[in-house]
Write a protein that holds these residues in place. Structure first.
Motif, PDB file in Angstrom:
ATOM      1  N   UNK A  80       0.811  -1.219   0.000  1.00  0.00           N
ATOM      2  CA  UNK A  80       0.000   0.000   0.000  1.00  0.00           C
ATOM      3  C   UNK A  80       0.847   1.273   0.000  1.00  0.00           C
ATOM      4  N   UNK A  81       2.145   1.183   0.307  1.00  0.00           N
ATOM      5  CA  UNK A  81       2.990   2.382   0.322  1.00  0.00           C
ATOM      6  C   UNK A  81       3.651   2.634  -1.032  1.00  0.00           C
ATOM      7  N   UNK A  82       3.448   1.745  -2.003  1.00  0.00           N
ATOM      8  CA  UNK A  82       4.102   1.891  -3.307  1.00  0.00           C
ATOM      9  C   UNK A  82       3.740   3.207  -3.989  1.00  0.00           C
ATOM     10  N   UNK A  83       2.442   3.601  -4.091  1.00  0.00           N
ATOM     11  CA  UNK A  83       2.127   4.892  -4.722  1.00  0.00           C
ATOM     12  C   UNK A  83       2.806   6.077  -4.035  1.00  0.00           C
ATOM     13  N   UNK A  84       2.901   6.021  -2.717  1.00  0.00           N
ATOM     14  CA  UNK A  84       3.565   7.104  -1.981  1.00  0.00           C
ATOM     15  C   UNK A  84       5.041   7.190  -2.356  1.00  0.00           C
ATOM     16  N   UNK A  85       5.716   6.040  -2.446  1.00  0.00           N
ATOM     17  CA  UNK A  85       7.127   6.030  -2.824  1.00  0.00           C
ATOM     18  C   UNK A  85       7.329   6.590  -4.231  1.00  0.00           C
ATOM     19  N   UNK A  86       6.434   6.235  -5.143  1.00  0.00           N
ATOM     20  CA  UNK A  86       6.563   6.698  -6.522  1.00  0.00           C
ATOM     21  C   UNK A  86       6.393   8.210  -6.609  1.00  0.00           C
ATOM     22  N   UNK A  87       5.299   8.739  -6.070  1.00  0.00           N
ATOM     23  CA  UNK A  87       5.050  10.182  -6.238  1.00  0.00           C
ATOM     24  C   UNK A  87       6.031  11.037  -5.440  1.00  0.00           C
ATOM     25  N   UNK A  88       6.470  10.537  -4.277  1.00  0.00           N
ATOM     26  CA  UNK A  88       7.425  11.317  -3.487  1.00  0.00           C
ATOM     27  C   UNK A  88       8.771  11.405  -4.193  1.00  0.00           C
ATOM     28  N   UNK A  89       9.251  10.277  -4.689  1.00  0.00           N
ATOM     29  CA  UNK A  89      10.540  10.286  -5.382  1.00  0.00           C
ATOM     30  C   UNK A  89      10.474  11.110  -6.662  1.00  0.00           C
ATOM     31  N   UNK A  90       9.351  11.039  -7.392  1.00  0.00           N
ATOM     32  CA  UNK A  90       9.221  11.809  -8.629  1.00  0.00           C
ATOM     33  C   UNK A  90       9.143  13.303  -8.342  1.00  0.00           C
TER      34      UNK A  90
END
Length: 488
Positions: A80-90
């Motif tokens: 469930x934290x995958x979308x957060x990791x993607x948008x934060x890093x981008x």
């Protein structure tokens, strides 16, 4: 699907893509060097690309690889934290990218003055554009690796490299010179970036339930990006700053010799980089599953294949470098031959490193690798400053070989500290492969004087490969039928 099958599928996809890419880049290299640009223009183009690669350090800062590492881990335990990791890093990537692109444009006149290349000032506007699209392209490549979907990274590589050839050749053929070539690089990377955004959003970002994230997770990702930044920065020092130093101490023509030689080695290193890119996430998965013995056997087998391919390849490059350079690229590039001969040793070190370094990142040893890379890269810059004025462009190649060799040994030692490698097995493979390389080399040495035309040159290379195959089969070091069965 078993771990072996996933590694093989990823390797085949990555190898196939990089073979296509390197054929495309080899064609581009030949057309630019032989027909479309003078060697002075060729050197100028890759001086600019080296400057962009150094500037990209400030835009990347290891964020993509850090995000990939946590994605690889969390997709198994906390998806469930995958979308957060993607948008934060981008988000951080885009912010840093804007700052660095503006800085590159602001310093364009200073760069032109320091390097004594007036044309740089105007071309830096295009360089900033290339920086933006290339950085975003590499971001997607790293994230797809973290998702263990290297086949998608392969798709992006093909889009980037094939379209680059079309655009670069078309624009330079119209008489636009270095500016046209740079714009072609921009268009190729832009198309790959657009495809990456679509794939990332549709295949991954929307496929995970968005449970948000925490400041703690963000801070861990940012913290882990620090050693990755250090090691990547040091890698860029090794791969790009020496090119800039050659331009500073000598001229763009010498840069063309150096860059051409390095590009030849990169073409040869396709299998190593493909296998390293494909197998690296497996080490992190095996560590998470407490299967370090299995990870060690995977790494030892990988090293065995690298020895088998690249020690004979290095001997072959050493022997055929001079006729190959002059026959394929023309006598005006004859000065690249001794550089390529020195870099033949670098091929072996790079092959070993190519299947080691990213594996260390997934094992959580990025910080240790960063220390080693930083130390050897600083030493490389120092040696370049000492050796280039004395030995010219060949001195730059020698500095690279010496320092990268030390770095390679350190990497293998760190991998051993994690996996407890069987050095008896590794040493036996190294000795046997060296004997095979010597046998092949003696045959090629006898035939090289007859390589007076391109068909004759390729005939000599083909005979050398055939002799290598016979010796490998006779030695029993691998079963070729089993290998072919696994790869088909």
């Amino acid at each position: 699907m078993s771990l072996t099958d996933r590694i093989l599928d990823g390797f085949k996809a990555t190898l196939g893509a990089r073979l296509v890419n390197n054929i495309a880049n080899g064609l581009l290299l030949l057309l630019l060097a032989r027909f479309l640009l003078t060697n002075d223009q060729y050197g100028l183009l890759f001086t600019i690309i080296s400057i962009v690669a150094v500037a990209q350090l400030g835009a990347d800062l290891g964020l993509a690889r850090s995000a990939a590492r946590y994605i690889s881990e969390k997709k198994e335990t906390e998806p469930s934290v995958i979308p957060y990791l993607v948008r934060t890093s981008l988000r951080y990537r885009v912010l840093l990218l804007g700052v660095v692109a503006v800085a590159l444009i602001a310093t364009r006149d200073m760069l032109a003055t320091v390097l004594e290349i007036p044309e740089l000032s105007a071309l830096m506007w295009l360089a900033a554009g290339y920086l933006i699209v290339q950085s975003l392209y590499s971001y997607h490549m790293s994230l797809f690796q973290g998702f263990n979907r290297v086949n998608l990274s392969a798709v992006l590589e093909i889009i980037n490299n094939v379209t680059r050839v079309l655009f670069v050749v078309g624009l330079t053929a119209l008489g636009l010179g270095v500016a046209g070539a740079l714009f072609g690089y921009i268009l190729g990377a832009a198309l790959a970036t657009a495809a990456g955004l679509v794939l990332l959003y549709r295949r991954f970002y929307t496929q995970y339930a968005d449970g948000g994230g925490s400041k703690s997770l963000r801070n861990r990702m940012l913290e882990y990006s620090v050693p990755l930044t250090a090691s990547h920065s040091a890698n860029i020092l090794d791969r790009q700053v020496d090119t800039i130093l050659v331009a500073f101490f000598i001229n763009p023509v010498a840069v063309s010799y150096y860059v051409l030689s390095k590009q030849v080695t990169e073409f040869v290193l396709v299998p190593a980089s493909s296998l390293g890119f494909s197998v690296s996430p497996a080490y992190g998965e095996e560590k998470a599953n407490d299967s370090l013995d299995r990870a060690a056997r995977i790494y030892e087998t990988t090293l065995q294949y690298m020895f088998l391919l690249y020690i004979p390849a290095a001997v072959g490059i050493l022997l055929v470098a001079e006729p190959a350079i002059t026959l394929i690229f023309g006598t005006e590039y004859a000065g690249a031959a001794p550089v390529l001969q020195v870099l033949s040793v670098y091929v072996v070190f790079q092959a070993i490193t190519g299947v080691t370094t990213q594996g260390l990142d997934y094992l959580g040893r990025a910080k240790t690798r960063a220390y080693a890379k930083g130390a050897t890269s600083v030493a490389n810059v120092g040696l370049n400053i000492v050796l280039i004025p004395i030995y010219g462009v060949t001195g730059a190649a020698a500095a690279t070989v010496l320092t990268f060799g030390i770095y390679t040994l350190v990497n293998v030692y760190v991998m051993h500290s994690e996996l407890s490698l069987d050095f008896v097995r590794i040493g036996r493979s190294l000795v046997l492969t060296s004997a095979i390389a010597c046998g092949m080399g003696l045959s090629v040495l006898f035939l090289v004087p007859y390589a007076s035309s391109i068909p004759a040159l390729f005939g000599v290379i083909a005979i050398g490969i055939a002799i290598w195959g016979v010796l490998v089969t006779a030695s029993g070091v691998i079963d070729p039928r089993e290998t072919i069965a696994q790869l088909t």
